[in-house]
Every structure is written in C-alpha cells, then in structure tokens.
Scaffold this motif. Structure first.
Motif, mmCIF file in Angstrom:
data_model
loop_
_atom_site.group_PDB
_atom_site.id
_atom_site.type_symbol
_atom_site.label_atom_id
_atom_site.label_comp_id
_atom_site.label_asym_id
_atom_site.label_seq_id
_atom_site.Cartn_x
_atom_site.Cartn_y
_atom_site.Cartn_z
ATOM 1 N N ARG A 73 63.044 18.539 -44.180
ATOM 2 C CA ARG A 73 63.533 18.917 -42.851
ATOM 3 C C ARG A 73 65.018 18.638 -42.689
ATOM 4 O O ARG A 73 65.736 19.387 -42.022
ATOM 5 C CB ARG A 73 62.766 18.156 -41.770
ATOM 6 N N ASN A 74 65.479 17.546 -43.305
ATOM 7 C CA ASN A 74 66.869 17.119 -43.147
ATOM 8 C C ASN A 74 67.808 17.748 -44.171
ATOM 9 O O ASN A 74 69.018 17.552 -44.103
ATOM 10 C CB ASN A 74 66.968 15.597 -43.244
ATOM 11 N N SER A 75 67.247 18.482 -45.144
ATOM 12 C CA SER A 75 68.078 19.047 -46.194
ATOM 13 C C SER A 75 68.932 20.195 -45.659
ATOM 14 O O SER A 75 68.440 21.102 -44.990
ATOM 15 C CB SER A 75 67.201 19.553 -47.339
ATOM 16 N N THR A 76 70.215 20.166 -45.986
ATOM 17 C CA THR A 76 71.109 21.258 -45.597
ATOM 18 C C THR A 76 71.202 22.322 -46.680
ATOM 19 O O THR A 76 71.835 23.353 -46.483
ATOM 20 C CB THR A 76 72.515 20.713 -45.313
ATOM 21 N N GLY A 77 70.540 22.069 -47.843
ATOM 22 C CA GLY A 77 70.654 22.989 -48.955
ATOM 23 C C GLY A 77 69.442 23.874 -49.160
ATOM 24 O O GLY A 77 69.405 24.656 -50.121
ATOM 25 N N LEU A 78 68.449 23.780 -48.260
ATOM 26 C CA LEU A 78 67.241 24.589 -48.374
ATOM 27 C C LEU A 78 66.889 25.179 -47.012
ATOM 28 O O LEU A 78 67.201 24.583 -45.975
ATOM 29 C CB LEU A 78 66.065 23.738 -48.872
ATOM 30 N N VAL A 79 66.227 26.310 -47.030
ATOM 31 C CA VAL A 79 65.682 26.899 -45.815
ATOM 32 C C VAL A 79 64.201 26.551 -45.778
ATOM 33 O O VAL A 79 63.419 27.013 -46.616
ATOM 34 C CB VAL A 79 65.866 28.432 -45.797
ATOM 35 N N VAL A 80 63.819 25.726 -44.827
ATOM 36 C CA VAL A 80 62.447 25.199 -44.761
ATOM 37 C C VAL A 80 61.707 25.899 -43.625
ATOM 38 O O VAL A 80 62.086 25.788 -42.462
ATOM 39 C CB VAL A 80 62.450 23.675 -44.550
ATOM 40 N N SER A 81 60.663 26.631 -43.971
ATOM 41 C CA SER A 81 59.890 27.324 -42.953
ATOM 42 C C SER A 81 58.682 26.525 -42.497
ATOM 43 O O SER A 81 58.153 26.773 -41.404
ATOM 44 C CB SER A 81 59.431 28.699 -43.483
ATOM 45 N N GLU A 82 58.251 25.568 -43.309
ATOM 46 C CA GLU A 82 57.098 24.756 -42.924
ATOM 47 C C GLU A 82 57.149 23.430 -43.656
ATOM 48 O O GLU A 82 57.437 23.378 -44.850
ATOM 49 C CB GLU A 82 55.794 25.491 -43.246
ATOM 50 N N ALA A 83 56.880 22.358 -42.927
ATOM 51 C CA ALA A 83 56.781 21.019 -43.508
ATOM 52 C C ALA A 83 55.995 20.188 -42.514
ATOM 53 O O ALA A 83 56.545 19.643 -41.559
ATOM 54 C CB ALA A 83 58.165 20.420 -43.751
ATOM 55 N N ARG A 84 54.687 20.098 -42.714
ATOM 56 C CA ARG A 84 53.853 19.517 -41.660
ATOM 57 C C ARG A 84 52.600 18.832 -42.211
ATOM 58 O O ARG A 84 52.150 19.113 -43.315
ATOM 59 C CB ARG A 84 53.388 20.611 -40.704
ATOM 60 N N PHE A 85 52.063 17.965 -41.387
ATOM 61 C CA PHE A 85 50.722 17.421 -41.568
ATOM 62 C C PHE A 85 49.758 18.249 -40.721
ATOM 63 O O PHE A 85 50.073 18.641 -39.598
ATOM 64 C CB PHE A 85 50.642 15.978 -41.082
ATOM 65 N N GLY A 86 48.567 18.485 -41.250
ATOM 66 C CA GLY A 86 47.529 19.122 -40.465
ATOM 67 C C GLY A 86 46.815 18.109 -39.588
ATOM 68 O O GLY A 86 47.214 16.946 -39.477
ATOM 69 N N ALA A 87 45.749 18.556 -38.964
ATOM 70 C CA ALA A 87 44.945 17.673 -38.124
ATOM 71 C C ALA A 87 44.157 16.686 -38.992
ATOM 72 O O ALA A 87 43.974 16.900 -40.194
ATOM 73 C CB ALA A 87 43.983 18.498 -37.277
ATOM 74 N N VAL A 88 43.698 15.615 -38.359
ATOM 75 C CA VAL A 88 42.848 14.641 -39.043
ATOM 76 C C VAL A 88 41.396 14.954 -38.686
ATOM 77 O O VAL A 88 40.983 14.772 -37.546
ATOM 78 C CB VAL A 88 43.196 13.199 -38.615
ATOM 79 N N PRO A 89 40.599 15.447 -39.640
ATOM 80 C CA PRO A 89 39.209 15.779 -39.328
ATOM 81 C C PRO A 89 38.390 14.539 -38.971
ATOM 82 O O PRO A 89 38.626 13.444 -39.487
ATOM 83 C CB PRO A 89 38.687 16.410 -40.634
ATOM 84 N N ARG A 90 37.422 14.721 -38.094
ATOM 85 C CA ARG A 90 36.560 13.613 -37.685
ATOM 86 C C ARG A 90 35.831 13.034 -38.888
ATOM 87 O O ARG A 90 35.324 13.777 -39.734
ATOM 88 C CB ARG A 90 35.545 14.101 -36.640
#
Length: 230
Positions: A25-42
C-alpha cells in the motif's frame, strides 16, 4: 473487511501478512489494486478447532511446522503491477484458509491416470483469480500427512513439485509479493525457451526493483535461483 493497523493480530503469520500488505500500500513504485484481508469465518478463528478437525475429519494431523503459519482470515489477497507500460512485472496472491482449501480435482480433471490420482491429493491454497494466469499452488495431502509436499500448477505446462515446504512457500510469497511465476524459481525446470520470456523478464525486473522498494528483505537466494534457470 479489516485493514493493517486496525486491529491486533494474535498469530505471527497474520502480523507478517499485515506488514506485507502495508508495504504494498505504501509503495510508490507499484500500482496496487488490491491488498486486503477477507472476513474471519465463524469457528475458523479457533486454531485448536481447525487443526483438530483437520486431523479427525480429514485424517490430516498437520505438524507444528504447518500450524505456526495459521491465519484466521477466509482469504488474504493482493493484486498489483508495475506502472511502466513496457513492464512484465506484476503479481498476485490469494491465500485460502487452510480449513477451506479445495481439492484440485474439483477444478482440473487431469489428462491421464497419474494426473487424476495426483489431483485428488492436491488441496489448493494459493491461486490467481484476478489475473487469470492459471497459476496455483497446492498441498499434496493424502490422509495421514503431517508435512505436505507443495506443488505448482501452470495451466499451460501442468503440475510440478516445488523444492519448498509449506512454511517456506509462504515466507517466499511475502518476499516476492506474489510476483507472477516466482514459483518457477523453486521447480526443477529451466526457462531458456521463448515461452518463458515474459516470466523471466518479470522476475528479472522484480530482482532489480524490489531491493530498492523493500530493502528489509534479502533477495540473494532468488537471484541465484534465477541465474541457474536462465
């Protein structure tokens, strides 16, 4: 959806993933379209329940070497690319919760009896749904497995065993950020023919660019592996 920094991470591998997502997310040298955690299943946030269930229900008494890479999230996802128009540098990973891995035979039938039997033992834990590259990684986990083999699948070239254990795969995944084709660095295959040109070019770019973008990581071994395969 949870973002790095919004909560504490009780398991060490989660914390490492959070740092990786933040690096992207903080990189200025890449184009980041997604960087995430999903939900925590029960229930799948309970490490004892997960590994006891895998052992009792699926006959998979995974070792501590596997269990120490536990994460609670249903998936962990990144998708990024170089901003340069002529670049082959791009990457993606889509890690699936260990309890939710699917058999490869549900996706790929196999072309002969050997492949069909193998695919019934392979459980997909990392794939590439955004880029559609057809790359995925799977655990070879027949009943009784404590420390699974890791196999890499390329829809154009088939399946190859990797020279990595589960934990080492995940360690390397975080260093490479899922650069397309990084798994070939740990397969017994060369990359001299024209069909590998985009993969080889992307890996060369990664090893030129990433030491500057992510100086806290050591890329020495990956450079040596790429030289061996070219």
């Amino acid at each position: 959806m949870m973002n790095p920094g919004e909560e504490s991470y009780p398991f060490p591998f989660e914390e490492r993933c959070a740092r990786t997502l933040e690096e992207l997310r903080n990189s200025t040298g890449l184009v980041v379209s997604e960087a995430r955690f999903g939900a925590v299943p029960r229930l799948l946030d309970d490490i004892e329940f997960v590994f006891e269930s895998l052992a009792d229900d699926d006959g998979l008494p995974f070792s501590q070497a596997v269990q120490q890479y536990f994460f609670r999230f249903g998936d962990i996802t990144t998708h990024w690319r170089s901003p340069q128009d002529d670049s082959e540098l791009s990457g993606e990973f889509h890690l699936t919760h260990l309890y939710s891995t699917s058999l490869m035979s549900h996706t790929w039938e196999g072309s002969d009896d050997r492949e069909r039997a193998l695919y019934q033992e392979l459980r997909i834990f990392d794939d590439t749904p955004q880029t559609g590259s057809g790359y995925l990684a799977a655990l070879r986990a027949p009943r009784g497995t404590t420390d699974p083999e890791i196999w890499f699948f390329d829809m154009h070239r088939g399946v190859l065993e990797m020279d990595l254990e589960y934990g080492a795969y995940l360690d390397t995944l975080l260093i490479t950020k899922g650069t397309s084709g990084w798994q070939y660095l740990f397969c017994d295959i060369g990359m001299p023919d024209a069909g590998f040109a985009p993969v080889a070019k992307g890996l060369k770019e990664m090893l030129e660019v990433f030491p500057q973008l992510f100086p806290d990581h050591d890329y020495t071994d990956l450079r040596a592996r790429l030289r061996e395969r070219l």
